[in-house]
Design an enzyme around this catalytic site. Sequence first.
Site, short mmCIF file in Angstrom:
data_model
loop_
_atom_site.label_atom_id
_atom_site.label_comp_id
_atom_site.label_asym_id
_atom_site.label_seq_id
_atom_site.Cartn_x
_atom_site.Cartn_y
_atom_site.Cartn_z
N TYR A 60 0.78 -1.37 0.07
CA TYR A 60 -0.07 -0.15 -0.02
C TYR A 60 0.73 1.17 -0.24
CZ TYR A 60 -4.12 -2.90 1.45
OH TYR A 60 -5.00 -3.62 1.34
N PRO A 208 -15.54 -2.21 2.06
CA PRO A 208 -16.79 -2.15 2.62
C PRO A 208 -17.83 -0.98 2.14
CG PRO A 208 -15.19 -1.47 4.06
CD PRO A 208 -14.53 -1.76 3.02
N LEU A 209 -17.10 0.06 1.64
CA LEU A 209 -18.00 1.33 1.29
C LEU A 209 -17.86 1.33 -0.21
CD1 LEU A 209 -16.67 4.20 3.54
CD2 LEU A 209 -18.70 2.62 3.75
N GLY A 210 -17.77 0.08 -0.84
CA GLY A 210 -17.80 0.14 -2.43
C GLY A 210 -16.28 0.18 -3.11
N GLY A 211 -15.41 0.64 -2.16
CA GLY A 211 -14.08 0.75 -2.64
C GLY A 211 -14.02 1.83 -3.71
N PRO A 215 -21.07 2.39 -6.38
CA PRO A 215 -21.41 3.72 -5.52
C PRO A 215 -21.78 3.37 -4.26
CG PRO A 215 -23.03 3.23 -7.64
CD PRO A 215 -21.79 2.19 -7.51
N LEU A 216 -21.21 4.50 -3.57
CA LEU A 216 -21.28 4.38 -1.91
C LEU A 216 -22.75 4.45 -1.47
CD1 LEU A 216 -19.17 6.44 0.59
CD2 LEU A 216 -21.62 5.77 1.18
#
Length: 280
Positions: A60, A208-211, A215-216
Amino acid sequence: MTIKTFSLGGDLTIHRLGFGAMRLATGTFDGPPRAPETGLAVLRRAVELGVNHIDTAGFYGRGTVRANELIRTALTPYRDDLVIATKVGPLPGPNGVPSGQAAPGQLRSLVEADLRALGLDRLDLVYLRVGGMTGPGGESIAERFAVLAGLREEGLIRHLGVSNVDAAQFAEARAIAPVTAVQNQHTDGIGLLAECEEAGIAYVPYFPLGGGITPLDTERLGKVAARLGATAAQVRIAALMASSPAVLAIPGTGSLDHLEENLAANELVLSEEDLSGLRG
Ligand SMILES: NC(=O)c1ccc[n+]([C@@H]2O[C@H](COP(=O)([O-])OP(=O)(O)OC[C@H]3O[C@@H](n4cnc5c(N)ncnc54)[C@H](OP(=O)(O)O)[C@@H]3O)[C@@H](O)[C@H]2O)c1
């Protein structure tokens, strides 16, 4: 009531709402590096607000901004209860983009690089991250997982996990050494959740938020969020936490405002009506 903590591997108590470090260095997969000062502030605030599970990886980073180095700079001396999870498998490529998978013989040096970058003698949790950007399956992971099991025996790793795996790969790993956590894409491999729950293994959905890929917000989320005076991100996180006591949430952000918003989801209680509204 949603249980807020999880016993990782039976000996590390962590808050189920944690933090994903991938966004510290860059907001998008091909975006520019983010300011390291912001990443440091986000990490310090996360821990201040109670986060004690940080999900990271040696790969990362963008340019010279590396998630593991930000973690070491921001958070050492580490609090005793802080659990840092890393992943090995992808080979670090140019500009932080992984370039293929490590061979079994390359895994030790990746683990040692994580130890150095994080300034640790032992890594709390190391996932074998399998495959590329496509879904899980199609290859044996036995040889690579056995190498990590050996490093665990040596004391370089406390607990082992697997990431981006299918049921066969999960079973292969479990036959070699205890698996403490499974990290698959949120929309993938939910079939493994029941097995994890039963065995006391953490299930850690990534994106977890759609990456930033899907869409979030959705119409259903929006309705529940409006009713509760919450945001879509908060409802997503609360719904994830309500989905199983084995689920750990690791929303990722490089923004202080988003961090505060996401962690406030800990206080959000969804009713049965809210949850069924989300299911449609
Ligand atoms: N095992 C694997 O293969 C794998 C793959 C990917 C990720 N992961 C792990 O999973 C963690 C979570 O995944 P992720 O970070 O990719 O995706 P995510 O948590 O689903 O979403 C992060 C994205 O949502 C934005 N965001 C965060 N909070 C928000 C909010 N309250 N309102 C609006 N937008 C918000 C972020 O932008 P800002 O940064 O601008 O807030 C970022 O673009 C990662 O950090 C990493 O640790 C693992």
